[in-house]
Scaffold this motif. Sequence first.
Motif, PDB file in Angstrom:
ATOM      1  N   LYS A   7       0.880  -1.077   0.032  1.00 26.46           N
ATOM      2  CA  LYS A   7       0.050  -0.224   0.017  1.00 26.46           C
ATOM      3  C   LYS A   7       0.985   1.246  -0.004  1.00 26.46           C
ATOM      4  O   LYS A   7       0.206   2.367  -0.650  1.00 26.46           O
ATOM      5  CB  LYS A   7      -0.975  -0.126   1.178  1.00 26.46           C
ATOM      6  CG  LYS A   7      -2.135  -1.012   1.276  1.00 26.46           C
ATOM      7  CD  LYS A   7      -2.981  -0.989   2.425  1.00 26.46           C
ATOM      8  CE  LYS A   7      -3.806  -2.030   2.388  1.00 26.46           C
ATOM      9  NZ  LYS A   7      -4.834  -2.052   3.548  1.00 26.46           N
ATOM     10  N   ALA A   8       2.081   1.083   0.474  1.00 24.21           N
ATOM     11  CA  ALA A   8       3.083   2.339   0.538  1.00 24.21           C
ATOM     12  C   ALA A   8       3.746   2.206  -0.703  1.00 24.21           C
ATOM     13  O   ALA A   8       4.797   3.246  -0.715  1.00 24.21           O
ATOM     14  CB  ALA A   8       3.847   2.267   1.691  1.00 24.21           C
ATOM     15  N   LYS A   9       3.302   1.739  -1.741  1.00 19.41           N
ATOM     16  CA  LYS A   9       4.199   1.735  -3.045  1.00 19.41           C
ATOM     17  C   LYS A   9       5.414   1.126  -3.044  1.00 19.41           C
ATOM     18  O   LYS A   9       6.077   1.435  -3.696  1.00 19.41           O
ATOM     19  CB  LYS A   9       3.989   2.948  -3.607  1.00 19.41           C
ATOM     20  CG  LYS A   9       2.370   3.512  -3.898  1.00 19.41           C
ATOM     21  CD  LYS A   9       2.268   4.807  -4.405  1.00 19.41           C
ATOM     22  CE  LYS A   9       0.675   5.050  -4.475  1.00 19.41           C
ATOM     23  NZ  LYS A   9       0.677   6.405  -5.058  1.00 19.41           N
ATOM     24  N   GLN A  10       5.989   0.192  -2.006  1.00 20.21           N
ATOM     25  CA  GLN A  10       7.256  -0.222  -1.830  1.00 20.21           C
ATOM     26  C   GLN A  10       7.284  -1.552  -2.346  1.00 20.21           C
ATOM     27  O   GLN A  10       6.215  -2.391  -2.371  1.00 20.21           O
ATOM     28  CB  GLN A  10       7.557  -0.307  -0.273  1.00 20.21           C
ATOM     29  CG  GLN A  10       7.615   0.801   0.363  1.00 20.21           C
ATOM     30  CD  GLN A  10       8.758   1.933  -0.412  1.00 20.21           C
ATOM     31  OE1 GLN A  10       9.686   1.394  -0.636  1.00 20.21           O
ATOM     32  NE2 GLN A  10       8.210   3.128  -0.559  1.00 20.21           N
ATOM     33  N   ILE A  11       8.058  -1.908  -3.295  1.00 16.76           N
ATOM     34  CA  ILE A  11       8.318  -3.245  -3.951  1.00 16.76           C
ATOM     35  C   ILE A  11       8.517  -4.169  -2.611  1.00 16.76           C
ATOM     36  O   ILE A  11       9.421  -4.172  -1.916  1.00 16.76           O
ATOM     37  CB  ILE A  11       9.587  -3.453  -5.009  1.00 16.76           C
ATOM     38  CG1 ILE A  11       9.112  -2.506  -6.076  1.00 16.76           C
ATOM     39  CG2 ILE A  11       9.640  -4.659  -5.309  1.00 16.76           C
ATOM     40  CD1 ILE A  11      10.287  -2.272  -6.869  1.00 16.76           C
ATOM     41  N   ARG A  12       7.807  -5.139  -2.574  1.00 18.81           N
ATOM     42  CA  ARG A  12       7.983  -6.374  -1.530  1.00 18.81           C
ATOM     43  C   ARG A  12       8.653  -7.368  -1.993  1.00 18.81           C
ATOM     44  O   ARG A  12       9.021  -8.428  -1.335  1.00 18.81           O
ATOM     45  CB  ARG A  12       6.521  -6.647  -0.739  1.00 18.81           C
ATOM     46  CG  ARG A  12       5.938  -5.531  -0.309  1.00 18.81           C
ATOM     47  CD  ARG A  12       6.762  -5.193   0.891  1.00 18.81           C
ATOM     48  NE  ARG A  12       6.809  -5.806   2.158  1.00 18.81           N
ATOM     49  CZ  ARG A  12       5.783  -5.868   3.208  1.00 18.81           C
ATOM     50  NH1 ARG A  12       5.057  -4.697   3.234  1.00 18.81           N
ATOM     51  NH2 ARG A  12       5.813  -6.784   4.100  1.00 18.81           N
TER      52      ARG A  12
END
Length: 77
Positions: free
Chosen positions: A48-53
């Motif tokens: 949701k924070a637009k971080q690649i997981r």
Amino acid sequence: MQSKWNITTGNKKHIHDLARKRFFAAVDEEDGGFQDFIHTPNFVLVDKAKQIRGIYNGTLDEEVNRLIKDISILKTE
């Protein structure tokens, strides 16, 4: 279970820049022009924070299984 897809629309060059530079979905450096297409076997899991997981090779069963597991983990966060 409800499915949700987030699809990027807009200027083609901008979308290609996002795919190549932000999400590293493609390694080639084309110009984003009319005949420039991105084809990759990779899935990119973004939170949701637009971080690649995670980045997963969709042609490998073990990678797809890892993606499914990571999605389940992400849904609990």
